[in-house]
Design an enzyme around this catalytic site. Structure first.
Site, mmCIF file in Angstrom:
data_model
loop_
_atom_site.group_PDB
_atom_site.id
_atom_site.type_symbol
_atom_site.label_atom_id
_atom_site.label_comp_id
_atom_site.label_asym_id
_atom_site.label_seq_id
_atom_site.Cartn_x
_atom_site.Cartn_y
_atom_site.Cartn_z
ATOM 1 N N TYR B 33 0.827 -1.198 0.000
ATOM 2 C CA TYR B 33 0.000 0.000 0.000
ATOM 3 C C TYR B 33 0.861 1.248 0.000
ATOM 4 O O TYR B 33 2.075 1.187 0.208
ATOM 5 C CB TYR B 33 -0.939 -0.003 1.227
ATOM 6 C CG TYR B 33 -0.228 0.299 2.519
ATOM 7 C CD1 TYR B 33 0.590 -0.644 3.117
ATOM 8 C CD2 TYR B 33 -0.351 1.548 3.134
ATOM 9 C CE1 TYR B 33 1.257 -0.360 4.298
ATOM 10 C CE2 TYR B 33 0.323 1.841 4.321
ATOM 11 C CZ TYR B 33 1.121 0.882 4.888
ATOM 12 O OH TYR B 33 1.797 1.164 6.054
ATOM 13 N N ARG B 100 -7.394 -20.606 -1.304
ATOM 14 C CA ARG B 100 -6.351 -20.453 -0.282
ATOM 15 C C ARG B 100 -5.252 -21.498 -0.420
ATOM 16 O O ARG B 100 -5.492 -22.693 -0.340
ATOM 17 C CB ARG B 100 -6.975 -20.532 1.118
ATOM 18 C CG ARG B 100 -6.010 -20.110 2.213
ATOM 19 C CD ARG B 100 -6.673 -20.077 3.583
ATOM 20 N NE ARG B 100 -5.770 -19.526 4.571
ATOM 21 C CZ ARG B 100 -4.784 -20.207 5.150
ATOM 22 N NH1 ARG B 100 -4.597 -21.459 4.841
ATOM 23 N NH2 ARG B 100 -3.993 -19.626 6.038
ATOM 24 N N HIS B 102 -0.704 -21.281 0.307
ATOM 25 C CA HIS B 102 0.378 -20.343 0.636
ATOM 26 C C HIS B 102 1.155 -19.876 -0.592
ATOM 27 O O HIS B 102 1.451 -18.700 -0.735
ATOM 28 C CB HIS B 102 1.325 -20.961 1.666
ATOM 29 C CG HIS B 102 0.799 -20.911 3.068
ATOM 30 N ND1 HIS B 102 -0.387 -21.488 3.441
ATOM 31 C CD2 HIS B 102 1.283 -20.326 4.193
ATOM 32 C CE1 HIS B 102 -0.597 -21.271 4.733
ATOM 33 N NE2 HIS B 102 0.397 -20.566 5.216
ATOM 34 N N LYS B 148 6.607 -2.016 1.905
ATOM 35 C CA LYS B 148 5.435 -1.390 2.538
ATOM 36 C C LYS B 148 4.244 -2.328 2.379
ATOM 37 O O LYS B 148 3.364 -2.110 1.545
ATOM 38 C CB LYS B 148 5.173 -0.017 1.915
ATOM 39 C CG LYS B 148 4.328 0.902 2.811
ATOM 40 C CD LYS B 148 4.359 2.340 2.319
ATOM 41 C CE LYS B 148 3.336 3.203 3.029
ATOM 42 N NZ LYS B 148 3.678 3.522 4.420
ATOM 43 N N GLU B 181 12.088 2.788 13.787
ATOM 44 C CA GLU B 181 11.211 3.822 13.237
ATOM 45 C C GLU B 181 9.974 3.910 14.122
ATOM 46 O O GLU B 181 9.958 3.345 15.216
ATOM 47 C CB GLU B 181 10.850 3.525 11.770
ATOM 48 C CG GLU B 181 10.300 2.146 11.499
ATOM 49 C CD GLU B 181 10.163 1.827 10.001
ATOM 50 O OE1 GLU B 181 9.729 2.684 9.206
ATOM 51 O OE2 GLU B 181 10.459 0.687 9.630
ATOM 52 N N LEU B 205 11.453 1.340 6.592
ATOM 53 C CA LEU B 205 10.824 1.826 5.378
ATOM 54 C C LEU B 205 11.520 3.085 4.890
ATOM 55 O O LEU B 205 11.895 3.943 5.685
ATOM 56 C CB LEU B 205 9.346 2.133 5.652
ATOM 57 C CG LEU B 205 8.538 2.338 4.387
ATOM 58 C CD1 LEU B 205 8.324 1.008 3.677
ATOM 59 C CD2 LEU B 205 7.213 2.987 4.694
#
Lengths: 282, 282
Positions: B33, B100, B102, B148, B181, B205
């Site tokens: 995102y 589903r 993995h 991210k 962070e 990040l």
């Protein structure tokens, strides 16, 4: 994927099974789950799975949207509506829908989905008869792997890396060279007839099948040493296998480029698998 | 939350903005995102956010459902349809819907959602004028914090723990006692007029606002030392602040029980904040 799913209060067609984009499970991995195998219409180790689900929720301060009994009724209803005799129930609880904000909302209603799918346990048994290859992958997961959360990104990356190397499962290895667990399984080795598996108090998931196999091993008078083992030790073990709800007891016959023993499943894993099926099927 | 959201090809009412339960973002946190601030109808540092989004997707081998320009058009359209002048665009890309399993599916079509909300930057400025309290929390995140991803469970737990201690943001601390962070921000300290912030090559990040503040600092002839700093060093610093798209440059005036300097925002953070608003508002 079976036709009918349970989503937040309704049984819906899986094709129309949707959750809101602001479900915190979608944006924050703010949720927990369980996978429970079904044999002959019976949910295997249901109570242990519910115990662990409740523990995971407690650790994240997610309040279950319902009690254990109503939830078990939903599992059975999803199973029944999909006419699944042998398969797998998947249940996921998230903190629910809220405007995006890292801290917990005080108004969200936890979300619950339950799905199921058919699983051919004869195929599992056949796979176990020949065993599978596994590959080591660095364990880069977070510090609370005891919580069965949906923050599974490191797990899927490890599984995918293993698959790209031609392996069936990833063997996660910590910085000190010790095996932690698989991407969705618990790892075991056999040495001189006794079992070695990492303690579940050591930042790994407390496997339900692992616990069941421990009990079975005890009944069969097979001794268990609960301690971390290294990759080197695993490669020199007499046997290696992993346990999970869907894989039961699955022999690893090759780890990276090294055959385990003579490269065929060993007697201890076979004995445990037979005993596990005796348990689930009776 | 604004009225209109973009979900997988359509502009829909936010009330009807849904994704499938088998979206891997929901079950595996298999997504990435970005959050981009909007000032006077302009997306701040758009290209840098797109660069980072593409890098995150590349790292996870997620193929973007569209190119950068069409995506930017959607951001602008969501902004326009919601009549947001000052606010925040949220964009999330996941690997998409699949049964589903993995490992990566070979057939899933990546999913894309874009939402926005109004944000009062005057309130941010006011908050910055008094500064905020922060609390240290152990950094228990995974080994790829440079991506991210939506696997944000450790971040939200840290934020919530900080909030329960009366703090506005969590300061994440590694096992060696060094600050990594914030729960969704980058951390800085000021010592004798120069800035200290952890290198973004050090499992954190690569903040877009951080990069912007670095440029601004350079223009203002403020020197920057890129290195890890300890909690002890932070508590004895002349100033401490954090940067993020929505918080801009936010002074920390208290860390745990220790006032930073005299417990009021310092001149360097103020200067950077003013310069940052000069940048975003012109």
């Amino acid at each position: 994927m079976a036709r009918i799913a349970y989503v937040n209060g309704s049984y819906v067609s899986t094709a129309n099974a949707y959750v809101h984009i602001n479900d915190r499970g979608y944006q924050f991995a703010d949720g927990v789950y369980e996978g429970i195998s079904i044999r002959y219409n019976k949910l295997i180790d249901l109570e242990a799975h519910l115990d662990r689900l409740w523990r995971s929720m407690d650790e994240l301060a997610i309040i279950s949207p319902m009690g254990r009994r109503p939830m078990a009724i939903i599992f059975n209803e999803v199973m029944r509506r999909n006419r699944i005799r042998d398969g797998f129930i998947y249940v996921q609880v998230t903190r629910g829908v809220a405007t995006r904000d890292h801290g917990f909302p005080d108004y969200a209603k936890p979300a619950l989905i339950v799905t199921c799918r058919r699983l051919n346990f004869d195929a599992v048994r056949q796979r176990a008869a020949s065993g599978v290859a596994a590959s080591t992958q660095p364990d880069i997961r977070w510090g609370r792997c005891d919580i069965k959360s949906t923050a599974l990104l490191p797990n899927i990356l490890a599984k995918q890396a293993a698959r790209e190397e031609g392996a069936f499962e990833a063997v996660l290895v910590d910085k000190e060279g010790f095996v932690t667990e698989g991407s969705s399984t618990n790892m075991w080795i056999v040495k001189a007839g006794h079992l070695i598996t990492r303690s579940t108090s050591d930042n790994i998931l407390s496997g339900i099948t692992l616990a069941r196999i421990k009990e079975i091993a005890s009944e069969l008078d097979i001794t268990i040493e609960e301690r971390a083992f290294s990759v080197t030790e695993a490669k020199e073990a007499d046997e290696m296998f992993f346990t999970s709800s869907t894989n039961c007891t699955m022999p690893i016959v090759k780890l990276d480029d090294k055959k385990i023993s003579d490269g065929t499943p060993g007697p201890v894993a076979k004995r445990l698998l037979d005993a596990y099926f005796d348990y689930t099927d009776n």
